[in-house]
Design a protein around this motif. Structure first.
Motif, PDB file in Angstrom:
ATOM      1  N   LYS A  90      16.303   4.054  -3.176  1.00  0.00           N
ATOM      2  CA  LYS A  90      15.900   5.260  -2.436  1.00  0.00           C
ATOM      3  C   LYS A  90      15.598   6.422  -3.395  1.00  0.00           C
ATOM      4  N   SER A  91      16.506   6.640  -4.352  1.00  0.00           N
ATOM      5  CA  SER A  91      16.290   7.739  -5.296  1.00  0.00           C
ATOM      6  C   SER A  91      15.056   7.493  -6.157  1.00  0.00           C
ATOM      7  N   THR A  92      14.847   6.257  -6.541  1.00  0.00           N
ATOM      8  CA  THR A  92      13.667   5.909  -7.337  1.00  0.00           C
ATOM      9  C   THR A  92      12.389   6.192  -6.561  1.00  0.00           C
ATOM     10  N   LEU A  93      12.373   5.812  -5.290  1.00  0.00           N
ATOM     11  CA  LEU A  93      11.192   6.048  -4.463  1.00  0.00           C
ATOM     12  C   LEU A  93      10.974   7.543  -4.253  1.00  0.00           C
ATOM     13  N   LEU A  94      12.041   8.288  -4.007  1.00  0.00           N
ATOM     14  CA  LEU A  94      11.888   9.735  -3.820  1.00  0.00           C
ATOM     15  C   LEU A  94      11.328  10.406  -5.068  1.00  0.00           C
ATOM     16  N   ALA A  95      11.792   9.992  -6.241  1.00  0.00           N
ATOM     17  CA  ALA A  95      11.283  10.577  -7.480  1.00  0.00           C
ATOM     18  C   ALA A  95       9.787  10.316  -7.641  1.00  0.00           C
ATOM     19  N   ALA A  96       9.364   9.108  -7.313  1.00  0.00           N
ATOM     20  CA  ALA A  96       7.937   8.768  -7.411  1.00  0.00           C
ATOM     21  C   ALA A  96       7.116   9.542  -6.391  1.00  0.00           C
ATOM     22  N   ASP A 121       0.224   3.327  -4.401  1.00  0.00           N
ATOM     23  CA  ASP A 121      -0.642   2.188  -4.114  1.00  0.00           C
ATOM     24  C   ASP A 121      -0.183   0.989  -4.936  1.00  0.00           C
ATOM     25  N   ALA A 122       0.523   0.074  -4.276  1.00  0.00           N
ATOM     26  CA  ALA A 122       1.020  -1.146  -4.914  1.00  0.00           C
ATOM     27  C   ALA A 122       1.755  -0.846  -6.218  1.00  0.00           C
ATOM     28  N   ALA A 123       2.595   0.180  -6.178  1.00  0.00           N
ATOM     29  CA  ALA A 123       3.263   0.651  -7.393  1.00  0.00           C
ATOM     30  C   ALA A 123       4.576  -0.086  -7.623  1.00  0.00           C
ATOM     31  N   ASP A 124       4.824  -0.425  -8.893  1.00  0.00           N
ATOM     32  CA  ASP A 124       6.139  -0.899  -9.320  1.00  0.00           C
ATOM     33  C   ASP A 124       6.902   0.309  -9.848  1.00  0.00           C
ATOM     34  N   LEU A 125       8.096   0.540  -9.309  1.00  0.00           N
ATOM     35  CA  LEU A 125       8.827   1.764  -9.611  1.00  0.00           C
ATOM     36  C   LEU A 125      10.173   1.444 -10.223  1.00  0.00           C
ATOM     37  N   GLY A 126      10.547   2.206 -11.239  1.00  0.00           N
ATOM     38  CA  GLY A 126      11.855   2.022 -11.860  1.00  0.00           C
ATOM     39  C   GLY A 126      11.852   2.551 -13.266  1.00  0.00           C
ATOM     40  N   TYR A 127      12.882   2.172 -13.996  1.00  0.00           N
ATOM     41  CA  TYR A 127      13.068   2.665 -15.356  1.00  0.00           C
ATOM     42  C   TYR A 127      13.231   1.467 -16.293  1.00  0.00           C
ATOM     43  N   GLY A 128      12.556   1.532 -17.417  1.00  0.00           N
ATOM     44  CA  GLY A 128      12.658   0.431 -18.361  1.00  0.00           C
ATOM     45  C   GLY A 128      11.795  -0.750 -17.952  1.00  0.00           C
ATOM     46  N   ALA A 129      12.191  -1.922 -18.401  1.00  0.00           N
ATOM     47  CA  ALA A 129      11.349  -3.106 -18.222  1.00  0.00           C
ATOM     48  C   ALA A 129      11.413  -3.692 -16.816  1.00  0.00           C
ATOM     49  N   ALA A 130      12.508  -3.474 -16.106  1.00  0.00           N
ATOM     50  CA  ALA A 130      12.686  -4.121 -14.801  1.00  0.00           C
ATOM     51  C   ALA A 130      12.507  -3.111 -13.679  1.00  0.00           C
ATOM     52  N   PRO A 131      11.438  -3.209 -12.887  1.00  0.00           N
ATOM     53  CA  PRO A 131      11.242  -2.285 -11.767  1.00  0.00           C
ATOM     54  C   PRO A 131      12.355  -2.425 -10.725  1.00  0.00           C
ATOM     55  N   VAL A 132      12.691  -1.304 -10.116  1.00  0.00           N
ATOM     56  CA  VAL A 132      13.658  -1.305  -9.019  1.00  0.00           C
ATOM     57  C   VAL A 132      12.972  -1.691  -7.716  1.00  0.00           C
ATOM     58  N   LEU A 133      11.740  -1.238  -7.556  1.00  0.00           N
ATOM     59  CA  LEU A 133      10.933  -1.535  -6.368  1.00  0.00           C
ATOM     60  C   LEU A 133       9.578  -2.063  -6.824  1.00  0.00           C
ATOM     61  N   ARG A 134       9.070  -3.053  -6.114  1.00  0.00           N
ATOM     62  CA  ARG A 134       7.798  -3.669  -6.497  1.00  0.00           C
ATOM     63  C   ARG A 134       6.759  -3.531  -5.389  1.00  0.00           C
ATOM     64  N   GLY A 135       5.540  -3.227  -5.814  1.00  0.00           N
ATOM     65  CA  GLY A 135       4.398  -3.265  -4.903  1.00  0.00           C
ATOM     66  C   GLY A 135       4.465  -2.284  -3.754  1.00  0.00           C
ATOM     67  N   VAL A 136       4.918  -1.055  -4.026  1.00  0.00           N
ATOM     68  CA  VAL A 136       5.096  -0.075  -2.956  1.00  0.00           C
ATOM     69  C   VAL A 136       3.802   0.691  -2.717  1.00  0.00           C
TER      70      VAL A 136
END
Length: 218
Positions: free
Chosen positions: A40-46, A5-20
């Motif tokens: 894609k890998s970031t989204l699959l992990a989440a 729900d409107a998730a910012d996804l990634g590692y560290g300070a800078a998200p790879v995907l925003r607002g998913v």
């Protein structure tokens, strides 16, 4: 299944995907498309973590296969159910598999065309064979959902097509990243396209081909 729900996804300070935001219905076959590095890998992990948090049984085919190279293909497959049993049972399984367990593992190795390699150490197998061992482990595990990160990238197109059918028959719901657009179109009931840190398309596989191709343009 409400996963994100409107998730910012990634590692560290800078998200790879925003607002998913992501909902996946039981029975959907979702394929993620996009260039390497699109997330894609970031989204699959989440997605996998969200499914586990909901108590779903998830089978995983990771991009790096996550196999134990010194063990045989058979024993790597048997590791798909290690968390179903205690340490004593698991140790006995890896040393001398019970007939029922071996037979079940051999069944899935047959599905992926690897029965002759069952007792070979994974480190002696080709890249495509290793990928099929990882898929066989997921098939042996079974579950509500298969999450796969390029699970068919190392096999030839004919094999990929056949194995996509095996996945379709084995799992009611699947969420995969695939690099082959034609394979994706034949497998998916829903496509999700990623680019520039965003979901740019989300719909049935009859999306116009030029919109899909735009995902890969620089």
């Amino acid at each position: 299944m409400h996963l994100l729900d409107a998730a910012d996804l990634g590692y560290g300070a800078a998200p790879v995907l925003r607002g998913v935001t992501l909902h996946v219905a039981v029975g959907e076959r979702v394929v993620l498309l996009g260039r390497s590095g699109a997330g894609k890998s970031t989204l699959l992990a989440a997605v996998r973590q969200a499914l586990l948090d909901q108590g779903r049984r998830v089978a995983l085919v990771p991009q790096d296969h996550a196999l134990v190279p010194q063990l045989s293909a058979l024993r790597n497959v048997l590791m798909g159910r290690l968390d179903d049993h205690g340490a004593v049972y698991n140790l006995a399984t890896l040393i001398r598999p019970r007939r029922a367990d071996r037979d079940a593992a051999m069944t899935v190795l047959d599905q992926v065309g690897l029965c002759p390699e069952a007792d070979r150490a994974v480190e002696t197998l080709s890249g495509g064979q290793k990928q099929r061992v990882a898929l066989a482990r997921a098939l042996y595990r079974g579950g509500d959902v298969l999450v796969g990160d390029e699970p068919l990238s190392a096999v030839d197109p004919a094999q990929a097509d056949r194995l996509a059918g095996v996945i379709r028959d084995a799992f009611p719901t699947a969420i995969l990243a695939l690099h082959d657009v034609d394979l994706a179109l034949g497998f998916a009931t829903r496509l999700i396209g990623l680019k520039h840190g965003q979901v740019l398309l989300d719909g049935a596989p009859d999306i116009p081909r030029d919109l899909i191709e735009a995902l890969y343009a620089r």
